[in-house]
Design a protein around this motif. Structure first.
Motif: not given
Length: 474
Positions: A131-138
């Protein structure tokens, strides 16, 4: 009542109790006297023509895979009305959770992205997922994906599960044009990070496990303007609360939970396509071969004939053969000396030179110790001779040392209790067994009453040793 398997038939004898007083039901009608079980089980073997069965000998148990059958006798021959048909248990359909995209425009406008990937593997069954996730700080925008891993489960490794996750998320970033942003990618497998950070693709390295997917991942990394691979310690929530973890560690915990959920929901039962860019692959049946090629080719050449022999000798189904912990048996035999390993094999497959073999040469096969029963190798556990019983009891007592190697007492005590029950040895259970041990005993019985004494242990015992808390004591 008659039962049959592929080439054996079993007859349970009953006798009518004519001396029993007549029984009357509430309506005043006289009921038939009940049939009493004589306790005698006859085994019949199928004739070479395949048309009828001939009486062979008495046995003590009926195989669990046998099903009831009707038919008729003629001239001491039994003709069954139905052929044997054992349907394998239905396979769970493969499940893959859909891709989740929330606030993609936020990610498109962000100059820096945080990417976390994690893999999960069941060391017993070989099932794995990532499993993976792409996001940013908030976390106002994110993309999440989980996917089962398709390769030979007998040779699955944690390295493979982690590397496939990293390869998949990097492929997604390249395909969807995120290569121009600054990206920090985190993974809790240090070997994976070190292998990807290492430059070059030497022939020696690519010949090792997972060399093709490693080469493909390195090639994709060259598409990025600014990407940094970081190692992060996994399972930090074991010692700290989720709220007290830093941002990347929280994402790692989330990915770990999602990978486990995907792994438990997945059961890949057919050939799957190789990941793009992973190079040439070898398929053996439906299994994609990605490592240990020579060993897997040897297994594919020898295992089918071995399983066919086991099915015919012990009248096992395919499902029963696959339920045996062959991986554990192989690991245990590797630690034995050659003479002990050979004798163990003879014990498992009924090749020991006991009295049963003498009968084939018209010699007396009675047990020399008790002089009461035919000496087959299972009788060695059940002989009523005092010295034999004392020897078995003394050996079982030494098994209590298993706690020294970290095995929980409910597991090995339940295992010993099951053997003592089959060997007809008196034993007072230490305590009520836990639910995991009871399930292992139940699954073991599905392999047949003698499988445990032969050394064919159900894979559920391996799961039990993992799930039961090793801090429990007697």
């Amino acid at each position: 009542m008659m039962y049959r398997t592929a080439n054996k038939l079993y007859l349970r004898e009953y006798v009518e109790d004519f001396e029993a007083p007549p029984q009357v039901d509430p309506n005043g009608d006289i009921m038939l006297a009940p049939q009493l079980d004589t306790g005698i089980l006859w085994q019949f073997s199928e004739h070479s023509t395949g048309h009828f069965f001939l009486r062979e000998r008495t046995v003590t148990t009926i195989p669990p895979q046998a099903h009831p059958v009707s038919g008729y006798f003629r001239d001491e021959r039994f003709y069954a009305s139905l052929d044997y048909a054992m349907q394998p248990p239905p396979l769970n359909p493969p499940t893959q959770f859909p891709l989740t995209i929330v606030g993609e425009s936020v990610l498109r406008n962000s100059q820096r992205l945080t990417v976390v990937s994690d893999g999960s593997m069941d060391p017993i069954s070989g099932q794995a997922a990532f499993a993976w996730v792409i996001t940013q700080q908030d976390r106002s925008g994110y993309i999440k994906r989980s996917k089962p891993i398709c390769t030979n489960p007998k040779y699955m490794s944690s390295f493979r599960s982690e590397l496939e996750g990293v390869h998949d998320v990097i492929s997604y970033l390249v395909t969807n044009h995120y290569t121009g942003r600054k990206i920090d990618l985190w993974c809790d497998n240090k070997w994976c990070i070190d292998a990807l950070n290492k430059s070059g693709n030497s022939l020696d390295e690519l010949g090792k496990a997972e060399g093709a997917i490693l080469k493909a991942t390195r090639h994709l990394l060259t598409e990025f303007v600014d990407i940094t691979l970081h190692h992060i310690y996994g399972h930090q929530d074991d010692n700290n609360s989720y709220e007290n973890l830093d941002f990347e560690s929280q994402l790692n915990v989330d990915c770990d939970g999602e990978a486990k959920r995907q792994m438990r929901a997945s059961s890949v039962s057919s050939r799957t396509e190789a990941e793009p860019g992973t190079g040439a692959m070898l398929y053996l049946g439906d299994d994609m071969i990605t490592s240990h090629m020579a060993e897997q080719i040897q297994y594919a050449g020898q295992a089918p004939k071995m399983f066919q022999y086991i099915r015919e000798r012990f009248e096992c189904t395919d499902h029963q053969c696959c339920s045996v912990n062959w991986k554990g048996i192989g690991a245990a035999k590797k630690r034995l000396t050659r003479p002990v390993s050979n004798r163990t094999t003879q014990m498992m497959y009924g090749w020991l030179n006991v009295g049963h073999q003498k009968i084939k040469f018209d010699q007396d096969g009675t047990c020399p110790c008790c002089g009461l029963h035919e000496e087959d190798q299972l009788h060695l556990y059940r002989c009523e001779n005092v010295l034999m019983c004392e020897t078995l009891d003394r050996e079982f007592r030494t098994w209590r040392k298993l706690y020294k190697v970290g095995m929980a007492s409910p597991v090995y005590l339940g295992f010993i209790d099951a053997i003592c029950k089959l060997a007809h040895l008196p034993r007072k259970p230490y305590a009520l067994h836990c639910s995991h041990t009871l399930r292992a005993i139940e699954r073991q019985e599905s392999l047949g009453s003698d499988a445990l004494l032969r050394g064919f242990h159900h894979v559920e015992w391996a799961y039990t040793t993992i799930y039961v808390d090793t801090t429990q004591t007697i």
